[in-house]
Design an enzyme around this catalytic site. Structure first.
Site, mmCIF file in Angstrom:
data_model
loop_
_atom_site.group_PDB
_atom_site.id
_atom_site.type_symbol
_atom_site.label_atom_id
_atom_site.label_comp_id
_atom_site.label_asym_id
_atom_site.label_seq_id
_atom_site.Cartn_x
_atom_site.Cartn_y
_atom_site.Cartn_z
ATOM 1 N N ARG A 127 0.848 -1.215 0.000
ATOM 2 C CA ARG A 127 0.000 0.000 0.000
ATOM 3 C C ARG A 127 0.875 1.253 0.000
ATOM 4 N NH1 ARG A 127 -1.836 2.529 4.381
ATOM 5 N NH2 ARG A 127 -1.931 0.654 5.658
ATOM 6 N N TYR A 160 -15.349 15.782 -17.375
ATOM 7 C CA TYR A 160 -15.877 14.407 -17.288
ATOM 8 C C TYR A 160 -16.940 14.399 -16.171
ATOM 9 C CZ TYR A 160 -16.119 9.651 -15.537
ATOM 10 O OH TYR A 160 -16.577 8.452 -15.066
ATOM 11 N N ASP A 165 -6.052 17.466 -16.343
ATOM 12 C CA ASP A 165 -6.390 16.077 -16.639
ATOM 13 C C ASP A 165 -6.010 15.851 -18.098
ATOM 14 O OD1 ASP A 165 -7.624 13.730 -17.457
ATOM 15 O OD2 ASP A 165 -9.407 14.029 -16.218
ATOM 16 N N LYS A 167 -7.642 4.666 -19.871
ATOM 17 C CA LYS A 167 -7.959 5.046 -21.251
ATOM 18 C C LYS A 167 -6.750 4.798 -22.167
ATOM 19 C CE LYS A 167 -11.721 6.719 -19.303
ATOM 20 N NZ LYS A 167 -12.587 5.747 -18.668
HETATM 21 N N1 PLP Z 1 -10.877 11.856 -16.520
HETATM 22 C C1 PLP Z 1 -11.461 11.696 -17.732
HETATM 23 C C2 PLP Z 1 -11.239 12.725 -18.795
HETATM 24 C C3 PLP Z 1 -12.279 10.580 -17.974
HETATM 25 O O1 PLP Z 1 -12.874 10.442 -19.171
HETATM 26 C C4 PLP Z 1 -12.465 9.633 -16.925
HETATM 27 C C5 PLP Z 1 -13.319 8.425 -17.104
HETATM 28 O O2 PLP Z 1 -14.056 8.226 -17.975
HETATM 29 C C6 PLP Z 1 -11.849 9.848 -15.701
HETATM 30 C C7 PLP Z 1 -11.053 10.956 -15.533
HETATM 31 C C8 PLP Z 1 -12.022 8.871 -14.563
HETATM 32 O O3 PLP Z 1 -11.253 7.744 -14.798
HETATM 33 P P1 PLP Z 1 -11.553 6.267 -14.184
HETATM 34 O O4 PLP Z 1 -12.794 5.776 -14.846
HETATM 35 O O5 PLP Z 1 -10.318 5.506 -14.491
HETATM 36 O O6 PLP Z 1 -11.759 6.473 -12.709
#
Ligand code: PLP
Length: 379
Positions: free
Chosen positions: A31, A89, A164, A189
């Site tokens: 962890r 998102y 992000d 992704k």
């Molecule tokens: N940031 C973006 C731009 C996303 O499209 C997503 C998920 O679809 C996330 C963060 C969150 O990622 P996770 O689904 O791996 O928690």
């Protein structure tokens, strides 16, 4: 290799004492730190910092959401505010509105490309500690002008800046080149790319602040598991070739879609008609694999077209080698009020495509038969 062990033996009591007192660095509990996870975190940090002469460190966590929540818990305190955009998102917006609010951390939403709105927000809310953004943003693929935003956020208001970078991956965009403080990814992704691992990463400069982020990960327990980290590392080996193919396929599909009479609008920054075309050329290496398009016939036409799709997969994720299709109004944004949805370009007839790396003609043929049959023509 995958180090699956939850803990690692000390050679003797003295090593245990030295490690716990910080005199010696060693892996001892997964962890806290795990050799597989650490190696992959550092690979991603190295990609984000490639050619930039920065000393970056990565902390890998259990998902993209874990990256966002762990980072914000690490750098923000009750009473702090976050300046951000309305078209994040959906999960990130919900995190701001439903979870962080209850810990006394508040979002302030503005159009981050509107310099006056950004300046006014900082002036009105002196407790804004960081600006948080995604570029390009879901699902209209509009970009935020990073240089212009940082000129205000950092230079005028000494704000922290978090990006992000999930939609781009470090191959397409390196936000540290423009001076951001932190980059996060849902590695689920493009970095993994094969739809077989859920994980996230936080990248920032080596130092006390990143140490605090690591401590938050360790104490909240948002650590990544070694198997998913290993799958992510396997995916990263083909990042460049995958991204190149995602980009060329998406540009070809976008150009084809734009010629179809059933479609009123195509959102992809490769198209000169897209509002972010020039900006994307400046801050991205290529235009990315995400696009969306609007059916002239609205909701019914979109649903009818999606019913006919054979080749693409219906899936609410993105960035996989497979082409993925979804309908934001009834899926990812179903809980968002129509007015807010439409303000952000998410109309009933909008379809989102995460363009995969298959033969591009297969993708176009699938869309042609799905879209064309609405008019009784099988193209
Ligand atoms: N940031 C973006 C731009 C996303 O499209 C997503 C998920 O679809 C996330 C963060 C969150 O990622 P996770 O689904 O791996 O928690």
């Amino acid at each position: 290799p995958i180090f699956a062990s939850s803990s690692f033996e000390f050679s003797d009591i003295q090593q245990g004492i030295d490690v716990f007192s910080g005199k010696e660095q060693a892996h001892f509990y997964s962890r806290y730190a795990n050799p597989t996870v650490d190696a992959v975190a550092q690979k991603i940090a190295d990609l984000e910092g490639f050619g930039l002469n920065k000393n970056l460190r990565g902390v890998m966590v259990s998902s993209g959401m874990a990256a966002i929540s762990t980072l914000l818990m690490g750098i923000l305190r009750p009473g702090d505010k976050v300046l951000t955009q309305g078209n994040l998102y959906g999960g990130t917006t919900e995190l701001f509105n439903k979870v962080l609010r209850s810990f006394g951390i508040f979002p302030v939403y503005v159009n981050l490309n509107d310099a006056e709105a950004v300046r006014n927000a900082y002036a009105e809310h002196p407790k804004i500690k960081c600006v948080y953004f995604e570029t390009p943003a879901n699902p209209t693929v509009e970009c935020i002008d990073i240089v212009a935003l940082l000129a205000i956020a950092k230079k005028e208001f000494s704000s922290l800046v978090v990006c992000d970078n999930t939609f781009c991956s470090p191959y397409l965009q390196q936000p540290f080149a423009f001076g951001v403080d932190y980059v996060i990814h849902s590695t689920t992704k493009y970095l993994n790319g094969h739809g077989n691992a859920t994980a996230g990463v936080i990248v920032g400069e080596v130092g006390d602040a990143m140490q605090e982020v690591w401590q938050t990960m360790k104490l909240v327990g948002t650590n990544c598991n070694p198997f998913d980290a290993w799958l992510t590392a396997t995916g990263i080996k083909t990042l460049e070739v995958r991204m190149q193919r995602h980009c060329s396929n998406a540009a070809a599909v976008a150009a084809w879609l734009e010629k179809q009479p059933e479609i009123s609008r195509v959102n992809h920054p490769s198209l000169p008609s897209h509002p972010s075309h020039e900006l994307a050329k400046r801050q991205m290496r290529d235009f990315g694999g995400m696009l969306s398009f609007e059916m002239r016939g609205g909701f019914e036409a979109a649903v009818a077209a999606m019913k006919r799709i054979k080749f693409a997969s219906f899936a609410p994720t993105l960035g996989d080698v497979d082409t993925l299709i979804m309908h934001p109004a009834s899926m990812s944004h179903v809980n968002i009020a129509r007015e807010m949805r439409e303000q952000n370009g998410i109309t009933d007839g909008l379809i989102r495509l995460s363009v995969g790396i298959e033969n591009v003609q297969d993708i176009i043929n699938d869309l042609a038969q799905a879209v064309g049959l609405l008019n009784g023509e099988n193209k």
